[in-house]
Design an enzyme around this catalytic site. Sequence first.
Site, PDB file in Angstrom:
ATOM      1  CG  PHE A   2      -0.331   0.400   2.505  1.00 34.01           C
ATOM      2  CD1 PHE A   2      -0.433   1.708   2.961  1.00 34.01           C
ATOM      3  CD2 PHE A   2       0.341  -0.519   3.300  1.00 34.01           C
ATOM      4  CE1 PHE A   2       0.134   2.092   4.171  1.00 34.01           C
ATOM      5  CE2 PHE A   2       0.898  -0.147   4.508  1.00 34.01           C
ATOM      6  CZ  PHE A   2       0.801   1.163   4.949  1.00 34.01           C
ATOM      7  CE  LYS A   3       3.854   1.387   4.851  1.00 36.41           C
ATOM      8  NZ  LYS A   3       5.139   1.093   5.426  1.00 36.41           N
ATOM      9  CG  ASP A   4       4.027   0.582  -4.400  1.00 32.60           C
ATOM     10  OD1 ASP A   4       5.194   0.966  -4.211  1.00 32.60           O
ATOM     11  OD2 ASP A   4       3.735  -0.619  -4.602  1.00 32.60           O
TER      12      ASP A   4
END
Length: 470
Positions: free
Chosen positions: A113-115
């Site tokens: 999810f950090k993307d």
Amino acid sequence: MKYVSTRGLRNLGGFSDVLLMGLAPDGGLAMPERIPAFAPAELESLRGLEYSELAYAVMQPFIDDIPEADLRRMLQATYHPDVFHSNDITPLTRLGDSGLYLLELSNGPSLAFKDIAMQFLGQVFEYVLERRDEHLNILGATSGDTGSAAEYAMLGKARVNVFMLSPHGRMSAFQQAQMFSIHEPNIFNITVQGVFDDCQDLVKEVNSDAGFKARHSIGAVNSINWARVLAQAVYYFKAYFALNLPAGQQADFSVPSGNFGNVFAGYLAKRMGLPIGQLVVASNENDVLHEFFSTGVYRVRKAAQVAQTSSPSMDIGKASNFERYLYLVAGADGVQIRAWWAEVGESRAVDLSDSSHWDAVQASGLVGGRSSHGDRLNTIRRADQRFGRLIDPHTADGLLVGERYARAGVPMVCLETALPAKFEETVREAVSRTPPRPARFEGIEAQPRYFTALENDVAALKAFVVKKLG
């Protein structure tokens, strides 16, 4: 929009200033001086917008120092199907005929999810640095996913170097390979003897040295960076609208959380007027957040007390973004935050249980729960058998705790944080098969690895940065 520090310092500048700043000079975190909220009619006008358009509507009030055309261009380049392998960018899937939903946040370059936020940071860092004719040396810490997401986002960015610290031997084999296989002149992987909190403390120590920070243009890409929190708030709006609920009806969200950035983005969305009821903070065995929302006591853990678990990205004993939440709960009172953090510094704990602030915490809609290794295995197995959906162990933490707080007639959106391929060993233990991985990552564990091992020592870290910068 002007920004201030959670610890009271005013006039940090505009969005572009805090983007490059990292920690505020007083050790606090950057926050907008006010949080604009959408009126109900304005909120309804956002329904049906494509992701990049929705991102513009949500983020622009906080980014008024970048021209509209430039911001729209960056958002369109960031939130593109070629980057996230989906026209919806963050698809929402109902799990069977239950009231549970899975918000898919892991279709980007690093499968985490950090993307979602980091890809925007790559665009906006490059833009701001070009305009200012400056360079930035990012110093970050990762418990698993931030590192690879940051490094993928900064590949080829001529004005940015990345120094990424990770706890030696504490990430999954896939996570280590994903980071350490990168061999680029602007990427430096550093392993530290200790846990994630040790890495995070080193980053904070360097940031607290104002002279060193200024001389070497040190910035941050961790979730302490306001731009990351802001970008993450968008997918709460996207998920809510995808539910197709009547105007004003509430939805609940369950968020696996270690450093509190992901769930704080949901709280920001709620403060902006999104009809979020509960925000469920899901912890693993490192349950500092669960303890707080259960008792009112925030008690940070020493490194030796941080357990190594099968959801390693949440193996954190101090939640950096929690300060932002307490700042809002305290009515934006920087003096109170300084006092609380002084207590944490002395006793490693602050007790809000008998104060009026505890009433504000309980009214905020945040609740907590915890999961164990056995819980994760059972939840992965159940999701596979009942819904035909394979999930990673962090997402399993969120799904399990979300189920506990599910309310009849209210959708519970569980945030997927990574693809199961990043945690093959645990998933295999749960379902007796290896999860599939995108073809581009086949054989990544066999690739050469490039990293430097350092002791847990700030002087050694500073010397390494200076040496690499020449």
